[in-house]
Scaffold this active site. Sequence first.
Site, PDB file in Angstrom:
ATOM      1  N   GLU A 150      50.628  -2.199  -3.731  1.00  0.00           N
ATOM      2  CA  GLU A 150      49.703  -1.501  -2.842  1.00  0.00           C
ATOM      3  C   GLU A 150      50.112  -1.511  -1.364  1.00  0.00           C
ATOM      4  O   GLU A 150      49.272  -1.708  -0.488  1.00  0.00           O
ATOM      5  CB  GLU A 150      48.295  -2.110  -2.968  1.00  0.00           C
ATOM      6  CG  GLU A 150      47.756  -2.017  -4.364  1.00  0.00           C
ATOM      7  CD  GLU A 150      46.481  -2.828  -4.583  1.00  0.00           C
ATOM      8  OE1 GLU A 150      45.596  -2.319  -5.277  1.00  0.00           O
ATOM      9  OE2 GLU A 150      46.375  -3.958  -4.067  1.00  0.00           O
TER      10      GLU A 150
HETATM   11  C1  TNX Z   1      44.636  -4.877  -7.520  1.00  0.00           C
HETATM   12  S1  TNX Z   1      46.761  -6.045  -9.021  1.00  0.00           S
HETATM   13  C2  TNX Z   1      45.431  -5.734  -6.774  1.00  0.00           C
HETATM   14  C3  TNX Z   1      44.818  -6.941  -6.184  1.00  0.00           C
HETATM   15  C4  TNX Z   1      43.331  -6.988  -6.378  1.00  0.00           C
HETATM   16  C5  TNX Z   1      42.981  -6.557  -7.789  1.00  0.00           C
HETATM   17  C6  TNX Z   1      41.521  -6.650  -8.073  1.00  0.00           C
HETATM   18  C7  TNX Z   1      47.511  -5.973  -7.813  1.00  0.00           C
HETATM   19  C8  TNX Z   1      48.904  -6.176  -8.004  1.00  0.00           C
HETATM   20  N1  TNX Z   1      46.793  -5.693  -6.706  1.00  0.00           N
HETATM   21  O1  TNX Z   1      45.123  -7.002  -4.806  1.00  0.00           O
HETATM   22  O2  TNX Z   1      42.909  -8.285  -6.157  1.00  0.00           O
HETATM   23  O3  TNX Z   1      43.416  -5.247  -7.990  1.00  0.00           O
HETATM   24  O4  TNX Z   1      41.245  -6.381  -9.409  1.00  0.00           O
END
Ligand code: TNX
Length: 509
Positions: free
Chosen positions: A316
Amino acid sequence: ATAVATGAATGATGAVSAPAGSAPVALVPLPSQVSAVSGPGYVLTAGTVVRGEGGSAARAVAADLAALLRPVTGLARPVEGTGSASGLVLRLDAGAGTGAEGYRLDSGPGGVMITAATGAGLFHGVQTLRQLVPAKGAGTVPAVRISDQPRYGWRSGSLDVARHFFPVADVEAYVDLLAQYKFNVLHLHLTDDQGWRIAVPGLPALTGIGASTQTGGGAGGYYTAADYRAIVAYAAARYITVVPEVDLPGHTNAALTAYPDLACAGDAPAKPYTGVDVGFSRICTGKESTYTFVDRVVGALAALTPGPYLGIGGDEADTLSAADYDTFMARAAGIVRAHGKQPLAWDEASGAGKDAPGLLGVWHPLSQEPPGLAQQLVAAAQRGAKLVMEPADRAYLDQKYDQRTPIGSSWAGYLSVERSYDWNPDSYLTGLPAGSVAGVEAPIWTETIGTVQNLEYMLLPRLPALAEVAWTPQARRSWGDFRQRLAAQLPRWQQQGLSYLEADGVPWG
Ligand code: TNX
């Protein structure tokens, strides 16, 4: 919920009905082979001894077993050596032919014998034996013959200690849970926007400022090198390898508030972040000093970590261009390799070319795949990358069970126990070369979870479901059988004082 066809819906039954007078065998995860043996089992008595043979690893596992059984049975005590007393015998035998983590277990009126080629195998055998001992008090270990080894060599729990900080004792409680369901990796998500949780020599503000708070505005916290070593040692004693993760280049608000020079000009955040939204922060991938920082952090963690893996995040980073992101991930992976570790990253990093991390955590649910990601992952796997399957719609234990769940989130949909159980990691993505799935991870993100009780409530009963996904051959798994065996775990959780949910779909009785 879409049920994954196993091709073996019949005949996959693992709950072996035991001979009259002994307890039913209801093991989680289901071993690869179990047969009931006719005749009486082994009656635990005041004279029961626990003995480790064949080396110090066997004696250490035996001592652990005795300590685990003492409060349950009030009977067993450890006796070292090779005396002939009947009881519980753990035999380490390099020629046992049980593989890296497998074991055999034979029980009958004379006692219980667990044989394995490795300490890990003996340890997993002991976890099985714990489930053969009646949950309440002394009793009889049923006569049974088990031959067992895992489907996947990588079976991890991932704990987010950044959104909410969990002290060492809480992490150890989580490790105990992982161990009893035969996980072998603890993935620690040590840094994120809301907190930096590991001391790094020479960079005191990472914890001085970066650990000062957490989601919701609480006090935060961090691990000293000694704390981290204590976690590593506790896990190692349970045959669990710690894989530390620093999340880069996004999810870095805490690091950026500590060291604003990590940001590009004009890009530094004003203050610590205590919210829940993701995707806004970034370190400056175009500055050489950023890589000096990454090298110091990775070097410090590598020096503290005996295991072969080190995570660099990569999820992300939504405000970076794809080119800047790929360049950064390839270079950060190289830094990890230069410190003698193998880089682990989230699935987005599969696009970073030939230098991409060789171990990728597949977290995007199919329904929310960014365009091209699945093809990119297949291509990475064709180049030899290994995948850890943890798609959020099957494996994210921070997702609510259903609309009534008071904590957790639901961006990937509700995650019932059945949904967490009834899928096949090898075929979640189509077109993967055979053997590219290294294993399965059960992550728990902690934006809404701040206590160990709430952690347990989200983990139980879904962590055991994912344990079986990771351990048991697909053809032997069926939800109808699993749910019965899962229900039989309940008194064990009660006996251990754990929090849990009597989730829908399971015949708790
Ligand atoms: C996505 S999973 C994210 C996390 C969040 C999560 C909550 C991932 C690699 N990144 O930063 O905590 O969703 O479900």
